[in-house]
Design a protein around this motif. Structure first.
Motif, PDB file in Angstrom:
ATOM      1  N   MET A  19      24.913  35.848 -41.581  1.00 17.94           N
ATOM      2  CA  MET A  19      25.758  36.059 -40.412  1.00 17.94           C
ATOM      3  C   MET A  19      25.181  35.364 -39.179  1.00 17.94           C
ATOM      4  N   SER A  20      26.019  34.600 -38.486  1.00 20.33           N
ATOM      5  CA  SER A  20      25.617  33.951 -37.239  1.00 20.33           C
ATOM      6  C   SER A  20      25.712  34.944 -36.081  1.00 20.33           C
ATOM      7  N   SER A  21      25.137  34.590 -34.945  1.00 22.89           N
ATOM      8  CA  SER A  21      25.226  35.438 -33.751  1.00 22.89           C
ATOM      9  C   SER A  21      26.674  35.649 -33.338  1.00 22.89           C
ATOM     10  N   LYS A  22      27.460  34.602 -33.389  1.00 20.04           N
ATOM     11  CA  LYS A  22      28.869  34.707 -32.997  1.00 20.04           C
ATOM     12  C   LYS A  22      29.608  35.682 -33.918  1.00 20.04           C
ATOM     13  N   ASP A  23      29.421  35.529 -35.223  1.00 23.24           N
ATOM     14  CA  ASP A  23      30.053  36.440 -36.185  1.00 23.24           C
ATOM     15  C   ASP A  23      29.582  37.879 -35.988  1.00 23.24           C
ATOM     16  N   PHE A  24      28.300  38.042 -35.719  1.00 25.82           N
ATOM     17  CA  PHE A  24      27.706  39.361 -35.495  1.00 25.82           C
ATOM     18  C   PHE A  24      28.343  40.052 -34.295  1.00 25.82           C
ATOM     19  N   ARG A  25      28.457  39.329 -33.197  1.00 23.01           N
ATOM     20  CA  ARG A  25      29.045  39.909 -31.983  1.00 23.01           C
ATOM     21  C   ARG A  25      30.499  40.298 -32.203  1.00 23.01           C
ATOM     22  N   TRP A  26      31.256  39.444 -32.895  1.00 23.88           N
ATOM     23  CA  TRP A  26      32.657  39.763 -33.146  1.00 23.88           C
ATOM     24  C   TRP A  26      32.795  40.905 -34.137  1.00 23.88           C
ATOM     25  N   LYS A  27      31.881  41.010 -35.092  1.00 25.57           N
ATOM     26  CA  LYS A  27      31.889  42.142 -36.028  1.00 25.57           C
ATOM     27  C   LYS A  27      31.732  43.447 -35.249  1.00 25.57           C
TER      28      LYS A  27
END
Length: 149
Positions: A19-27
């Motif tokens: 998981m990337s930071s962007k994906d993590f934040r949106w999750k």
């Protein structure tokens, strides 16, 4: 990423996710009640802490924090959660780590962001912490960390 000092130092005690930071934040934004902040806020926080209830915050850049923060986290409700997901920087994927190990080495995980901020959430998505990415050095959480201050 594999050459990042944090990965080298803690490689036997962490799991590197895909998981990337962007994906993590949106999750977090999509799967929890914690909303990302789209407005300007005085601490340059990623999340809208004024909308998170309860929420706590404190200045964490002072002499002695290296010794105090692990003690505070060990005595917080974070300990009731076995595993955490940790964002340490945009070029390092999200790290999965045991709560106990994170608490013991919390300063490393904060320092790894190189002033860009860190987001930590329990794997069950209940407890959230954010260390801001600005010169104000503020820590936010939806649980009390500083009861012993």
């Amino acid at each position: 990423m594999e050459n990042h000092w944090l990965i080298k130092k803690h490689r036997h005690n962490i799991e590197i996710t895909t998981m990337s930071s962007k994906d993590f934040r949106w999750k977090i934004n999509d799967e929890t009640p914690f909303e990302m902040d789209s407005s300007e806020n005085p601490y340059n926080a990623v999340f809208a802490w004024e909308k998170i209830v309860p929420s706590y915050g404190f200045f964490f850049d002072f002499v002695g924090i290296e010794e105090l923060l692990p003690i505070l986290l060990k005595n917080s409700s974070l300990q009731a959660h076995k595993t955490l997901l940790v964002e340490t920087g945009s070029n390092v994927p999200i790290i999965k780590i045991s709560t106990d190990y994170f608490v013991q080495h919390v300063i490393d995980f904060i320092d790894a962001n190189q002033g860009m901020g860190s987001i930590i959430i329990s794997e069950d998505l209940e407890l959230l912490m954010e260390f801001t990415d600005d010169y104000k050095y503020y820590a936010f959480s939806n649980f009390s960390i500083q009861e012993k201050f």
